[in-house]
Write an enzyme that holds these catalytic residues in place. Structure first.
Site, mmCIF file in Angstrom:
data_model
loop_
_atom_site.group_PDB
_atom_site.id
_atom_site.type_symbol
_atom_site.label_atom_id
_atom_site.label_comp_id
_atom_site.label_asym_id
_atom_site.label_seq_id
_atom_site.Cartn_x
_atom_site.Cartn_y
_atom_site.Cartn_z
ATOM 1 N N HIS A 10 -39.525 13.673 11.856
ATOM 2 C CA HIS A 10 -39.846 12.983 10.599
ATOM 3 C C HIS A 10 -38.679 12.056 10.271
ATOM 4 O O HIS A 10 -37.595 12.530 9.911
ATOM 5 C CB HIS A 10 -40.063 14.011 9.479
ATOM 6 C CG HIS A 10 -41.230 14.925 9.742
ATOM 7 N ND1 HIS A 10 -42.521 14.594 9.411
ATOM 8 C CD2 HIS A 10 -41.306 16.136 10.357
ATOM 9 C CE1 HIS A 10 -43.344 15.561 9.792
ATOM 10 N NE2 HIS A 10 -42.620 16.519 10.370
ATOM 11 N N LEU A 11 -38.898 10.761 10.441
ATOM 12 C CA LEU A 11 -37.812 9.792 10.213
ATOM 13 C C LEU A 11 -37.725 9.346 8.752
ATOM 14 O O LEU A 11 -36.756 8.716 8.357
ATOM 15 C CB LEU A 11 -37.969 8.576 11.132
ATOM 16 C CG LEU A 11 -37.696 8.837 12.625
ATOM 17 C CD1 LEU A 11 -37.986 7.584 13.443
ATOM 18 C CD2 LEU A 11 -36.260 9.288 12.861
ATOM 19 N N ARG A 12 -38.764 9.643 7.966
ATOM 20 C CA ARG A 12 -38.759 9.461 6.506
ATOM 21 C C ARG A 12 -38.825 8.022 6.010
ATOM 22 O O ARG A 12 -38.899 7.810 4.804
ATOM 23 C CB ARG A 12 -37.533 10.140 5.860
ATOM 24 C CG ARG A 12 -37.394 11.623 6.157
ATOM 25 C CD ARG A 12 -38.579 12.421 5.705
ATOM 26 N NE ARG A 12 -38.328 13.858 5.729
ATOM 27 C CZ ARG A 12 -39.303 14.762 5.813
ATOM 28 N NH1 ARG A 12 -40.568 14.390 5.896
ATOM 29 N NH2 ARG A 12 -39.010 16.047 5.809
ATOM 30 N N HIS B 184 -51.452 19.702 13.509
ATOM 31 C CA HIS B 184 -50.729 20.656 12.660
ATOM 32 C C HIS B 184 -51.754 21.722 12.297
ATOM 33 O O HIS B 184 -52.661 21.489 11.498
ATOM 34 C CB HIS B 184 -50.200 19.922 11.418
ATOM 35 C CG HIS B 184 -49.714 20.822 10.310
ATOM 36 N ND1 HIS B 184 -48.406 20.851 9.911
ATOM 37 C CD2 HIS B 184 -50.358 21.699 9.504
ATOM 38 C CE1 HIS B 184 -48.263 21.709 8.905
ATOM 39 N NE2 HIS B 184 -49.437 22.238 8.635
ATOM 40 N N HIS C 206 -45.761 22.614 16.762
ATOM 41 C CA HIS C 206 -44.978 23.748 16.243
ATOM 42 C C HIS C 206 -45.682 25.119 16.234
ATOM 43 O O HIS C 206 -45.960 25.699 15.190
ATOM 44 C CB HIS C 206 -44.412 23.464 14.851
ATOM 45 C CG HIS C 206 -45.352 22.799 13.867
ATOM 46 N ND1 HIS C 206 -46.593 23.275 13.581
ATOM 47 C CD2 HIS C 206 -45.186 21.688 13.108
ATOM 48 C CE1 HIS C 206 -47.146 22.480 12.671
ATOM 49 N NE2 HIS C 206 -46.312 21.508 12.378
ATOM 50 N N ASN D 191 -42.699 25.102 7.416
ATOM 51 C CA ASN D 191 -44.119 25.342 7.581
ATOM 52 C C ASN D 191 -44.560 24.842 8.944
ATOM 53 O O ASN D 191 -44.472 23.657 9.189
ATOM 54 C CB ASN D 191 -44.900 24.631 6.474
ATOM 55 C CG ASN D 191 -46.377 24.987 6.512
ATOM 56 O OD1 ASN D 191 -46.749 26.038 7.028
ATOM 57 N ND2 ASN D 191 -47.218 24.124 5.989
ATOM 58 N N ASP E 167 -39.296 19.226 15.253
ATOM 59 C CA ASP E 167 -39.844 19.143 13.885
ATOM 60 C C ASP E 167 -38.713 18.819 12.895
ATOM 61 O O ASP E 167 -38.669 19.362 11.784
ATOM 62 C CB ASP E 167 -40.584 20.426 13.488
ATOM 63 C CG ASP E 167 -41.506 20.206 12.283
ATOM 64 O OD1 ASP E 167 -41.580 19.073 11.775
ATOM 65 O OD2 ASP E 167 -42.141 21.188 11.847
ATOM 66 N N HIS F 7 -34.226 16.807 4.413
ATOM 67 C CA HIS F 7 -34.423 16.824 2.954
ATOM 68 C C HIS F 7 -33.062 16.734 2.277
ATOM 69 O O HIS F 7 -32.061 17.234 2.810
ATOM 70 C CB HIS F 7 -35.089 18.127 2.506
ATOM 71 C CG HIS F 7 -36.516 18.249 2.942
ATOM 72 N ND1 HIS F 7 -37.509 17.420 2.472
ATOM 73 C CD2 HIS F 7 -37.111 19.101 3.814
ATOM 74 C CE1 HIS F 7 -38.661 17.767 3.041
ATOM 75 N NE2 HIS F 7 -38.443 18.774 3.866
ATOM 76 N N GLY G 25 -38.883 22.692 5.717
ATOM 77 C CA GLY G 25 -38.368 22.017 6.906
ATOM 78 C C GLY G 25 -36.856 22.017 7.016
ATOM 79 O O GLY G 25 -36.136 22.182 6.028
HETATM 80 ZN ZN ZN Z 1 -46.505 20.117 10.942
#
Ligand code: ZN
Length: 435
Positions: A72-74, A189, A242, A288, A315, A319, A334
């Site tokens: 997740h590069l956000r 997911h 995941h 999650n 994953d 944050h 996460g």
């Molecule tokens: Zn996921």
């Protein structure tokens, strides 16, 4: 520009495992010379050529560039957690020459414009390659399919609603059919929201003792079974993100035996930690799917060992501190993973669960195969290379990470072995400073 990587143990699983020199010209691998095939007097031939930079890889492992299928590069939208530049730099420091960027940005990567924006930012950053993953449904709302053809034309490599499941069975069936037509991988997911019981950690004695609502294993495995059934029905490959439970591993193992085109990944926290980590690490052990019981961790390890689980991905979910320093119930899900994954994988090798060749397969050649990417230590291939020093010992210090975020449960862990050089298209994007 020419670079010679000399004297390393070059491993491309199933193809090559030998002490060899690699000569890189511009962006490609130009020569591979096994040391036992050259006369000792000529072994330094490359280093004596003009304009050649030599990299001493003696006692190190030289592999095809590592690919993280789940990051997740956000950016766009949550640049206070991570940017494409900081995420790609963290990837390079972690030994990854490429990452797949999940679409749960703001705006969501559900159209070609966002895909193109992500790619342009990745080119500017000039660290790891980025392969954008487009959304399955518009706005990740699970209602209406995105235009997969347009996402693909703009550079998306796969589609996923990651962060959320596609609850509508018929929509998922249509997604698979459409993805098959345009040659996009579907990454799922797996979580049945009707079965997750509003939980915030794994269901079990730890959750009970801590007074926290638990998520049962079946919320994951029931969805894994649905997706396997849909993959079989539509004759379309599906990649399960995941994997965390023993039941999911069993379902994937059985599906593979039947010949279903299912592949799967897990993340280092699922083979390293259990739900008891919540006591020690608090919200840095909240994700999650959640960390599970010891029997699940054992099943994940067995699944890695027997090939049921094809891939180790991170994953990586950055944050900000204020999103984690709150009550457990309210904390974001996460952890970051790019800069610890290889060392944690090497721990699995040290513990005898998988071989070093298996680890390289799961972090490099398997993701490339599943995504349809060209990688490998072969003449004419792009010079995407990761070099690992298996002996360097260090303590994890998240304050030194390139990622903007610090939500890491492995802080202070003593680890052995780490990536020391990452190369993309013949360009060194990270080199460890031994001092
Ligand atoms: Zn996921």
């Amino acid at each position: 520009m020419r670079i010679a990587i000399q004297g390393g143990r070059v491993i491309e699983p199933g193809h090559l495992d030998a002490i060899a020199d690699i000569l890189i010209e511009d962006d490609k691998i130009a020569k591979i010379i096994k040391t036992d095939e050259i006369e000792p007097a000529k072994s330094t031939a490359a280093s004596q050529m003009p304009d050649v930079r030599t990299i001493d890889a003696a006692a190190k492992i030289v592999c095809p560039g590592f690919i993280d299928m789940h990051v997740h590069l956000r950016e766009p939208g949550h640049e206070y957690k991570e940017t494409i530049e900081t995420g790609c730099r963290a990837a390079a420091w972690g030994g990854f020459s490429a990452v797949c960027a999940m679409p749960n940005t703001n705006p969501v990567n559900d159209n070609g414009q966002i895909t193109e924006y992500i790619l342009s930012r990745a080119v500017q950053a000039n660290f790891a390659r980025v392969y954008p993953v487009g959304a399955i449904s518009k706005g990740l709302e699970g209602q209406k399919l995105c235009e997969f053809e347009k996402l693909k034309a703009s550079g998306a490599i796969a589609v996923s609603d990651d962060g959320l499941p596609v609850m509508d069975d018929q929509l998922m069936r249509k997604a698979l059919e459409l993805a098959k037509n345009c040659g996009l991988l579907v990454i799922s997911h797996c979580e049945n929201l009707n079965l997750n019981a509003g939980g915030v950690m794994n269901a079990g004695p730890t959750a009970d003792q801590m007074g926290l609502a638990g998520i049962p294993n079946i919320s994951e495995s029931a969805m894994v079974e649905r997706d396997i059934a849909l993959s079989e029905l539509t004759e379309t490959p599906i990649h399960i993100a995941h994997v965390s439970t023993a039941e999911s591993v069993r379902a994937i193992r059985e599906a593979k035996i039947k010949g279903v085109a299912v592949t799967a990944e897990t993340a280092p926290h699922y083979f390293m930690l259990t739900d008891e980590a919540v006591r020690e690490y608090g919200t840095h052990a909240k994700m999650n799917p959640p960390l599970r019981a010891a029997k699940d961790r054992a099943a994940i390890r067995a699944g890695l060992a027997d090939g049921t689980i094809d891939v180790i991905a991170t994953d990586h979910a950055p944050h900000a501190a204020h999103e984690k320093t709150v009550e457990f119930d309210k904390a974001a899900n996460g952890i970051i993973g790019l800069e610890t994954a290889v060392s944690l994988g090497l721990k699995l090798v040290e513990e005898g669960v998988i071989s070093i060749s298996d680890l390289i397969e799961k972090m490099s050649t398997a993701p490339a195969r599943i995504l349809g990417l060209e990688n490998g230590i072969r003449i004419g291939r792009p010079a995407d290379i990761t070099i690992i020093d298996p002996d360097v010992a260090y303590n994890v210090d998240a304050t030194k990470f390139q990622s903007l975020s610090r939500n890491c449960p492995f802080e202070g862990w003593q680890l052995k072995g780490k990536p020391v050089l990452t190369m993309v298209a013949g360009q060194v994007i990270y080199e460890f400073d031994f001092e």
